[in-house]
Scaffold this motif. Structure first.
Motif, PDB file in Angstrom:
ATOM      1  N   LEU A   1       2.130   0.793  -4.441  1.00 49.01           N
ATOM      2  CA  LEU A   1       1.284   0.337  -5.549  1.00 49.01           C
ATOM      3  C   LEU A   1       0.182   1.323  -5.935  1.00 49.01           C
ATOM      4  CD1 LEU A   1       0.785  -3.530  -5.098  1.00 49.01           C
ATOM      5  CD2 LEU A   1       2.078  -2.304  -6.856  1.00 49.01           C
TER       6      LEU A   1
ATOM      7  N   LEU B   1      -8.282  -1.596 -13.811  1.00 47.35           N
ATOM      8  CA  LEU B   1      -7.167  -2.378 -13.282  1.00 47.35           C
ATOM      9  C   LEU B   1      -6.526  -1.689 -12.074  1.00 47.35           C
ATOM     10  CD1 LEU B   1      -5.496  -3.473 -16.644  1.00 47.35           C
ATOM     11  CD2 LEU B   1      -6.902  -4.857 -15.108  1.00 47.35           C
ATOM     12  N   ALA B   2      -6.420  -0.357 -12.132  1.00 45.37           N
ATOM     13  CA  ALA B   2      -5.861   0.385 -11.001  1.00 45.37           C
ATOM     14  C   ALA B   2      -6.716   0.189  -9.751  1.00 45.37           C
ATOM     15  CB  ALA B   2      -5.753   1.866 -11.339  1.00 45.37           C
TER      16      ALA B   2
ATOM     17  N   ILE C   1      -6.160  -3.308  -8.305  1.00 43.18           N
ATOM     18  CA  ILE C   1      -4.878  -3.434  -7.620  1.00 43.18           C
ATOM     19  C   ILE C   1      -4.898  -2.722  -6.272  1.00 43.18           C
ATOM     20  CG2 ILE C   1      -2.436  -2.778  -7.741  1.00 43.18           C
ATOM     21  CD1 ILE C   1      -2.612  -3.245 -10.774  1.00 43.18           C
TER      22      ILE C   1
ATOM     23  N   GLY D   1     -10.457   1.474  -3.474  1.00 36.54           N
ATOM     24  CA  GLY D   1     -10.127   0.631  -4.621  1.00 36.54           C
ATOM     25  C   GLY D   1     -11.364   0.063  -5.288  1.00 36.54           C
TER      26      GLY D   1
ATOM     27  N   ASP E   1       0.821  -1.220   0.000  1.00 38.08           N
ATOM     28  CA  ASP E   1       0.000   0.000   0.000  1.00 38.08           C
ATOM     29  C   ASP E   1       0.849   1.262   0.000  1.00 38.08           C
ATOM     30  OD1 ASP E   1       0.811  -0.800   2.634  1.00 38.08           O
ATOM     31  OD2 ASP E   1      -0.508   0.739   3.453  1.00 38.08           O
TER      32      ASP E   1
ATOM     33  N   ALA F   1      -6.909  -4.837  -3.930  1.00 36.86           N
ATOM     34  CA  ALA F   1      -6.119  -5.979  -3.471  1.00 36.86           C
ATOM     35  C   ALA F   1      -5.062  -5.566  -2.457  1.00 36.86           C
ATOM     36  CB  ALA F   1      -5.453  -6.668  -4.667  1.00 36.86           C
ATOM     37  N   SER F   2      -4.492  -4.368  -2.632  1.00 37.70           N
ATOM     38  CA  SER F   2      -3.509  -3.866  -1.666  1.00 37.70           C
ATOM     39  C   SER F   2      -4.155  -3.681  -0.294  1.00 37.70           C
ATOM     40  CB  SER F   2      -2.919  -2.538  -2.141  1.00 37.70           C
ATOM     41  OG  SER F   2      -2.208  -2.697  -3.347  1.00 37.70           O
TER      42      SER F   2
ATOM     43  N   VAL G   1      -0.084   2.703  -9.907  1.00 40.81           N
ATOM     44  CA  VAL G   1      -1.199   2.395 -10.804  1.00 40.81           C
ATOM     45  C   VAL G   1      -2.044   3.632 -11.094  1.00 40.81           C
ATOM     46  CG1 VAL G   1      -1.266  -0.043 -10.164  1.00 40.81           C
ATOM     47  CG2 VAL G   1      -2.639   1.592  -8.863  1.00 40.81           C
TER      48      VAL G   1
END
Length: 216
Positions: A28, A199-200, A203, A95, A25, A206-207, A32
């Motif tokens: 990333l 996609l950003a 990600i 996210g 975190d 997921a972080s 992104v």
């Protein structure tokens, strides 16, 4: 300078480096977001630096207040844990919302459409949302492992320890974002560019999950 303080200073540098590198975190989201928004490297690094400083500064302020007022370390550790939990869920929510917006952006525009009221509002809000999340997020090892032990030495020891920890933490964030951004700039993503925001968001989501459930 005592041997204990020297050990604390080395610990501050090593903990700042490892803590940052092992926490996806910390870099990333900036990598992104910068890629999705097609930002220049300087703008991406600028946002990284501002969020990193806010991330460290919030824990420094709480730690200093705790030392001055005499709050027990256990209570501050509990409070920092609560802040960390809120920040992780904030990153997850951010996210997820960004991914949903990215999907709508892809379905509606198909290409790099960067106009319209909805897109502008998200574009302006994204950096501020990241800053708030990072400001809320604590540097977990700073207060119990560094600031409180340094307080037994002197006020100058606290200043030195927090400064080294902060410089190494923010510096590691910047180096990680810089290296990854330069690497990604050499790869062509034309086919994936319409999906960049989606996609950003995935990600970043997921972080946040990795922080909340894996303790990274």
């Amino acid at each position: 300078m005592t041997s204990e303080l020297i050990i604390l200073l080395w610990s501050a540098a090593s903990i700042g480096f490892v803590h940052t590198l092992l926490g996806p975190d910390h870099y990333l989201p900036f990598i992104v977001i910068g890629k999705a928004k097609d930002w220049g490297l300087s703008r991406t690094l600028g946002l990284t630096a501002i969020c990193g400083i806010g991330h460290v500064l919030s824990s420094v302020i709480i730690g200093v207040l705790g030392i001055l007022i005499g709050i027990q370390m256990q209570k501050l550790t509990w409070f920092e844990g609560v802040r960390g939990n809120l920040a992780a869920w904030g990153l997850i929510a951010f996210g997820l919302l960004y991914a949903i917006w990215g999907l709508r952006h892809y379905l509606k525009h198909k290409r790099k459409a960067r106009h319209g009221h909805e897109h502008k509002s998200v574009s302006h809000a994204t950096p501020w949302m990241l800053f708030i999340i990072f400001f809320l997020g604590p540097c977990e090892p700073l207060i119990p492992l560094l600031m409180y032990p340094a307080a037994h030495e002197s006020a100058m020891a606290v200043i030195l320890v927090t400064t080294i920890f902060g410089v190494v933490t923010v510096g590691t964030m910047l180096i990680a974002v810089w290296a990854a951004s330069l690497g990604l700039s050499q790869i062509r993503f034309q086919k994936l560019q319409p999906l960049a925001h989606l996609l950003a968001g995935i990600i970043i989501f997921a972080s946040g999950l990795s922080i909340q459930f894996l303790g990274l």
